[in-house]
Design a protein around this motif. Structure first.
Motif, short mmCIF file in Angstrom:
data_model
loop_
_atom_site.label_atom_id
_atom_site.label_comp_id
_atom_site.label_asym_id
_atom_site.label_seq_id
_atom_site.Cartn_x
_atom_site.Cartn_y
_atom_site.Cartn_z
N LEU A 23 32.36 40.39 50.48
CA LEU A 23 33.27 39.41 51.06
C LEU A 23 34.71 39.86 51.02
CD1 LEU A 23 31.78 36.12 49.52
CD2 LEU A 23 31.24 37.19 51.72
N ASP A 24 34.99 40.92 50.26
CA ASP A 24 36.35 41.40 50.11
C ASP A 24 36.29 42.91 49.88
OD1 ASP A 24 39.34 40.39 49.42
OD2 ASP A 24 38.80 42.03 48.06
N GLU A 25 37.37 43.61 50.23
CA GLU A 25 37.36 45.06 50.08
C GLU A 25 37.29 45.50 48.62
OE1 GLU A 25 42.23 45.71 50.28
OE2 GLU A 25 40.95 46.41 51.90
N ALA A 26 37.61 44.61 47.69
CA ALA A 26 37.52 44.94 46.27
C ALA A 26 36.16 44.62 45.67
CB ALA A 26 38.61 44.21 45.48
N ASP A 27 35.24 44.07 46.49
CA ASP A 27 33.90 43.72 46.00
C ASP A 27 33.02 44.95 45.85
OD1 ASP A 27 34.68 41.11 46.16
OD2 ASP A 27 33.36 40.56 47.82
N ALA A 28 31.97 44.78 45.05
CA ALA A 28 30.89 45.76 44.97
C ALA A 28 29.58 45.00 44.85
CB ALA A 28 31.07 46.70 43.79
N PRO A 61 24.56 36.96 31.48
CA PRO A 61 25.14 36.31 30.31
C PRO A 61 26.66 36.41 30.24
CG PRO A 61 23.12 37.41 29.71
CD PRO A 61 23.39 37.77 31.15
N ILE A 62 27.30 35.26 30.09
CA ILE A 62 28.76 35.23 30.17
C ILE A 62 29.40 35.98 29.02
CG2 ILE A 62 28.81 33.08 31.44
CD1 ILE A 62 29.56 31.68 28.82
N ALA A 63 28.64 36.26 27.98
CA ALA A 63 29.20 37.05 26.89
C ALA A 63 29.48 38.48 27.34
CB ALA A 63 28.27 37.06 25.70
N THR A 64 28.86 38.94 28.42
CA THR A 64 29.01 40.33 28.80
C THR A 64 29.81 40.53 30.07
OG1 THR A 64 26.92 40.29 30.02
CG2 THR A 64 26.84 40.98 27.73
N ILE A 65 29.97 39.50 30.88
CA ILE A 65 30.71 39.74 32.12
C ILE A 65 31.33 38.45 32.62
CG2 ILE A 65 28.69 39.46 33.60
CD1 ILE A 65 29.88 41.78 35.30
N SER A 66 32.61 38.47 32.85
CA SER A 66 33.30 37.33 33.45
C SER A 66 34.38 37.87 34.36
CB SER A 66 33.92 36.43 32.37
OG SER A 66 34.87 37.14 31.61
N LEU A 67 34.97 36.99 35.12
CA LEU A 67 35.97 37.40 36.10
C LEU A 67 37.37 37.27 35.54
CD1 LEU A 67 34.38 35.67 39.21
CD2 LEU A 67 34.17 38.04 38.50
N CYS A 68 38.33 37.81 36.26
CA CYS A 68 39.71 37.79 35.80
C CYS A 68 40.25 36.37 35.75
CB CYS A 68 40.58 38.63 36.73
SG CYS A 68 40.08 40.35 36.82
N ASP A 69 41.32 36.19 34.99
CA ASP A 69 41.95 34.89 34.90
C ASP A 69 42.39 34.42 36.29
OD1 ASP A 69 42.81 32.65 33.63
OD2 ASP A 69 44.68 33.51 32.88
N ASN A 70 42.45 33.12 36.45
CA ASN A 70 42.85 32.48 37.71
C ASN A 70 41.84 32.68 38.84
OD1 ASN A 70 45.35 31.62 36.56
ND2 ASN A 70 46.17 33.68 36.90
N THR A 71 40.59 33.02 38.51
CA THR A 71 39.58 33.21 39.55
C THR A 71 38.65 32.01 39.66
OG1 THR A 71 38.21 34.38 37.93
CG2 THR A 71 39.57 35.72 39.40
N ASN A 72 38.94 30.93 38.96
CA ASN A 72 38.11 29.74 39.02
C ASN A 72 38.82 28.68 39.87
OD1 ASN A 72 36.44 27.58 38.67
ND2 ASN A 72 36.74 27.40 36.46
N PRO A 110 33.24 40.59 42.30
CA PRO A 110 34.62 40.64 42.78
C PRO A 110 35.48 41.51 41.86
CG PRO A 110 33.80 38.38 42.63
CD PRO A 110 32.84 39.25 41.90
N ASN A 111 36.55 42.07 42.38
CA ASN A 111 37.45 42.91 41.58
C ASN A 111 36.66 43.97 40.82
OD1 ASN A 111 39.71 41.18 42.28
ND2 ASN A 111 38.91 39.73 40.78
N ALA A 112 35.80 44.67 41.54
CA ALA A 112 34.82 45.54 40.90
C ALA A 112 35.45 46.67 40.11
CB ALA A 112 33.87 46.11 41.95
N GLU A 113 36.66 47.08 40.49
CA GLU A 113 37.29 48.17 39.74
C GLU A 113 37.64 47.74 38.32
OE1 GLU A 113 40.67 45.87 41.59
OE2 GLU A 113 38.62 46.45 42.09
#
Length: 345
Positions: A23-28, A61-72, A110-113
């Motif tokens: 959906l975005d160029e930063a996605d993977a 599992p959210i203990a291992t992967i979450s998104l950057c702040d302000n992404t909710n 999102p923000n895969a890098e």
């Protein structure tokens, strides 16, 4: 693709769903080869987290992967936390962003890098976080409420960081036995000792009748029984770290003892980008750790048997489950930690 979807309280199904798209160029788009079930996932399983919809692809599992702040984008969560934006979480209901989860064959990141790391080993980062936020160091005395996977790995990291005494508290003898291998110096079975504790897994569990009634009547969202016992047990000037997940509000919080004992309390979600490079080196370098954390895995299942795996994890007949999204029933079996489960099917 095949994915685990939530159908309602305690009801899951593995279904064929659309493969995610960029959906975005930063996605993977990531092909998932292994995932697990976290204690936090049981809150979704039992419909204890608002914002779930039938058919949701649930968590990595959210203990291992979450998104950057302000992404909710959830305004409900923003209002709950005083107007502050929070991080989005994969597969953890629509109040945390509505992102699809990773108990599936593929996931859009999102923000895969910032959010991807290739690893072929277990990565107990949340357990490190538990030690880091309360500054565990040489000579410290540490008590850990709950010998689930995070509690056991927290004991491992506490020993690695030089703690002189590590007390693990639980009610399952096999888990207490394993905690001694992970790093505990002492154990307490709370069913054999008065006024100790319950398994520390966050807001969904209430020890006292009072908190049970208040939760049932929606007078509070979270019970603070475990937090209260931590505050009362901690020495003056000590630290209390909250890793069991709490999301809303509680009554009868021991604010007086917290103040008069000059305690410092902290908690929060994992800072995985801060830790993972350093922890990857610790995990993969021979001789740094005294035990292989993979010992906590008791069962493995293909994704198609994930509903069965959830039942085993929920009734504590499984300590930690490994799911193979591309596996078959022939991949089912017991892991290194199969000796420390009970009520085997």
């Amino acid at each position: 693709m095949r994915a685990l979807v939530w159908k309602g309280s305690s009801s899951l199904a593995v279904e064929t769903v659309d493969k995610p798209e960029l959906l975005d160029e930063a996605d993977a788009i990531i092909r998932i080869t292994a995932t697990t079930i976290c204690g936090s996932d049981l809150h979704l399983y039992h419909n204890s987290i608002p914002g779930m919809k039938s058919g949701d692809v649930i968590v990595l599992p959210i203990a291992t992967i979450s998104l950057c702040d302000n992404t909710n984008p959830s305004e409900e969560m923003r209002a709950l936390y005083g107007g502050d934006a929070t991080a989005g979480l994969f597969g953890y209901s629509h109040i945390t962003g509505g992102y699809k989860g990773g108990q599936s064959q593929y996931i859009r990141v999102p923000n895969a890098e910032l959010n991807t790391l290739k690893s072929r080993t277990i990565f107990p980062m949340n357990a490190w976080h538990a030690n880091e936020i309360i500054h565990v160091g040489p000579g410290d005395k540490v008590a850990i409420w709950g010998c689930g996977p995070i509690g056991l790995c927290a004991a491992m990291w506490a020993k690695h960081r030089g703690a002189s005494q590590i007390v693990c508290i639980d009610a399952i003898p096999e888990r207490l036995e394993l905690s001694l291998k992970m790093g505990a110096t002492d154990v307490i079975n709370f069913k054999q000792v008065d006024n100790v504790c319950i398994d520390c897994v966050g807001f969904r569990y209430a020890k006292s009748v009072t908190h049970g009634v208040m939760k049932a009547l929606s007078m509070e969202t979270d019970a603070c029984d475990v937090v209260t016992e931590c505050v009362l047990a901690c020495k003056k000037g000590g630290w209390v770290g909250l890793i069991g997940d709490y999301v809303g509000y509680t009554n009868m919080f021991p604010i007086g003892p917290l103040m008069e004992k000059s305690l410092k309390m902290t908690g929060g979600q994992l800072f995985q980008q801060q830790y993972w490079q350093m922890l990857l080196e610790k995990i993969t370098t021979p001789g740094i750790l005294h035990v292989d954390p993979a010992i906590i895995f008791s069962h493995r299942y293909p994704l198609d048997l994930a509903p069965k795996a959830y039942k085993a994890f929920d009734n504590k007949s499984a300590l930690k489950v490994l799911l193979r999204p591309w596996g078959t029933e022939a991949d089912s079996g017991k892991g290194a930690g199969h000796r420390i489960v009970k009520n085997e099917e």
